[in-house]
Write an enzyme that holds these catalytic residues in place. Sequence first.
Site, PDB file in Angstrom:
ATOM      1  N   GLU A  35      30.462  76.421  22.851  1.00 54.33           N
ATOM      2  CA  GLU A  35      29.773  75.135  22.677  1.00 54.33           C
ATOM      3  C   GLU A  35      30.487  73.988  23.383  1.00 54.33           C
ATOM      4  O   GLU A  35      29.857  73.005  23.780  1.00 54.33           O
ATOM      5  CB  GLU A  35      29.596  74.817  21.191  1.00 54.33           C
ATOM      6  CG  GLU A  35      28.597  75.722  20.483  1.00 54.33           C
ATOM      7  CD  GLU A  35      29.184  77.046  20.017  1.00 54.33           C
ATOM      8  OE1 GLU A  35      30.377  77.310  20.290  1.00 54.33           O
ATOM      9  OE2 GLU A  35      28.451  77.828  19.373  1.00 54.33           O
TER      10      GLU A  35
ATOM     11  N   GLN B 260      29.057  78.074   6.722  1.00 51.07           N
ATOM     12  CA  GLN B 260      29.020  77.302   7.969  1.00 51.07           C
ATOM     13  C   GLN B 260      28.639  75.838   7.761  1.00 51.07           C
ATOM     14  O   GLN B 260      28.003  75.231   8.599  1.00 51.07           O
ATOM     15  CB  GLN B 260      28.099  77.975   9.003  1.00 51.07           C
ATOM     16  CG  GLN B 260      28.668  79.334   9.434  1.00 51.07           C
ATOM     17  CD  GLN B 260      27.971  79.930  10.642  1.00 51.07           C
ATOM     18  OE1 GLN B 260      26.785  79.710  10.850  1.00 51.07           O
ATOM     19  NE2 GLN B 260      28.723  80.678  11.436  1.00 51.07           N
TER      20      GLN B 260
END
Lengths: 184, 569
Positions: B59, B122
Amino acid sequence: MKQEFTVTVYSENRVGILNQVTTVFTKRHINIESLTTSESAIEGIHKFTVVVYATKEEIDVLVRQIEKRIDILKAYYFSQDEIVYQEIALYRVPTASLFEGNEVEKLVRQYGARILEMTPEYTVIEKTGHKSETQDLFNKLDPYGVTQFTRSGRVAINKLKKEPLNSYLRKLARNGVNPEIKTD
Amino acid sequence: MEDQKKDTVKMTGSQAVMESFVREGIDLIFGYPGGAIMPVYDALYSYREKINHILVRHEQGAVHAAQGYARASGRVGVCLVTSGPAATNAVTGIADAMIDSTPVVVISGQVGSPLLGSDAFQEVDVVGVTQPVTKWNYQITRADEIPWAIARAFYIARTGRPGPVLLDITKDAQFGSLDYSYRPVTSVRSYTPYPSVDPGLVEEAARLINLSSRPMALVGQGVVLAGAEKELIEFLEKTGIPAAQTLLGLSAIPSRHPLNVGGLGMHGNYGPNVMVNQSDLVIAIGMRFDDRVTADPKRYATSARVIHMEIDPAEINKIIHADVPLLGNVKESLPMLTAKVSRNDHSKWLEEFRACERVEYKRLVEREINPDKPEITMSEVVARVSEAYDDDAIMVTDVGQHQMIAWRYFKFRQSRSVITSGGLGTMGFGLPAAIGAKLAMPDRPVCLFVGDGGFQMTIQELGTIYQSEVPVKIVLLNNNFLGMVRQWQELFFDHRYAHTSLINPDFQTIAKGYHVPAVKVTRREDLDKAVKKMVSADGPFLLEVAVEKEGNVFPMVPAGASVDEIILE
Ligand SMILES: Cc1ncc(C[n+]2csc(CCOP(=O)(O)OP(=O)(O)O)c2C)c(N)n1
Ligand SMILES: [Mg+2]
């Protein structure tokens, strides 16, 4: 030279603004002496009053760094002589202390304080004033057994002829910039 | 019927994300999927004809690629990532975009709103984490907020002083439905992107310029961000004022323009660094007096008045006091100023810069680009590559010695040709940024200079290059050292090389594994041929050059010194 400044910040009423205001100071290791926040006189606009010690040069830049955040409308700073300000302090003393001689009552009168609540067990005294005054009263009352003492952050009103925020909002409205309407 | 009357369409939050991208003219995004962003990816599948998605390998790479895209084209770069670790991986790129004023919109998925604050799988407080490194961020918990938030995000990212915006969208908002209509945002009450230019200050600035006999312009990225390159040249040519550039301001003026006197700062050119303390008037145009430019700010522009042309009020008097704080968009203020100044010529003053340039050439540049030692220098590689591109490529760099060398010796004809991590100095920026730049400007060659250290920070993006067929050219300047740190150890830490020597993999084998054609050069006589091969290759190409191991970047302004104490060797 560092001096005391009162910073007033006006923002849209959105989540997370307080953090954005405070980090501008904490990033530079400037301690926040006092902080008050609540809705301002104008609906939907929040007001923060922050007291800090800083140099004139520092505060000048810091205020613009606060203003730079998207949801902050305006930030102003004032030195002590440019504002009228107050803090409020509450003191809890045993009610018995008022009956052991009239010293406590004399202090209440002398300091322009008032009794907010009285129960057989405790009495709550309220005083508004500057920090030095509320502190002074605390020091005087303490020998009579203050069991709780708390002081608020500062509220302040500036001495300017016109409230600068109002002029700013009027200017925005003249230019066709209005509060956003979200969806729905 | 009902829908038409209200001018709205019923759709899901995820579809609304895609539809809003289309309305903003977005046709390319960089991203990486995962649980909390899957509904958006599912909607993207239906929009794949309209929106191209580049699957990166990390990312951080997605954000750097979006930055490269934005820096090369001026358009907003867009990224899509999932929650938690994906969002934290993106943070370095977001911080880089913040400090270098790059317009990027990052969409991160978030756990469902009923789970917020519960340490769900998460879950990371992404809005909290990114607050200090975004121009604006916002958590969307209801589908019907999406069109408003996206419109606001693009408006804020690209206007004024640009910057990154992050929108964190909970999974239930992605799944939820709304009556969709899109209204672009054209103003935000609490945000003044373009402060109005004060004509009185323009007047005052013009007066100082007309009186000055030793004026100097310091050109920053603000000129590029404003698209004011033409306005800048007109101003310079009318006044005859020599212009130097910051790291990110480079290429705003063509390298060979007669008024271009080179680069500012720590590893900039000798002339502008020394002359800034001889100047009687410094005109800072879209730059922020970064400490890598000023060195000791108390000893900067010591005999000069300062005109600071700046869009961001928070930059005024932050580092260097401005005698004339000329706020506003330079696209607007430069022509106003040009109209007020008298035509002038400062050729004698300019000649002083040229004299410094000759000193720098004789004492340093000559032996850097035409060395007589057997080892290949980074500088000669950069010079050969620049020549091979006829000085007309988009130069991307990573961070380190090679960055400074590339910045010093590559030459430019067009603006938006320098893409480098300035304020943050992020190793690993280069490779993904080059990918983004190439996708933004397919008709321009994109050439990356990268070190053996930084290459390995985002080397996996070679996979993106292969999968998405991105023809970037990579010049790996391999010195088997974390060179820039080693240079400091040599100069300021008594040659104590603490953990800066690298035992590297065989980069040729790695390139081969990623199907990227590659060549390694170890002897000077093979260099030109290899450069030609790279330049003429149709697809991506890796040119690895074994350069001298302990070369140093000069000139250099030592830490804490004044700019005029710059050393040449
Ligand atoms: C993410 C990150 N970590 C550490 C640094 C500190 N740093 C700056 S330059 C440099 C060395 C870079 O080595 P290399 O990529 O081989 O380039 P060279 O200087 O040798 O050209 C390091 C470690 C940094 N800028 N960024
Ligand atoms: Mg290296």
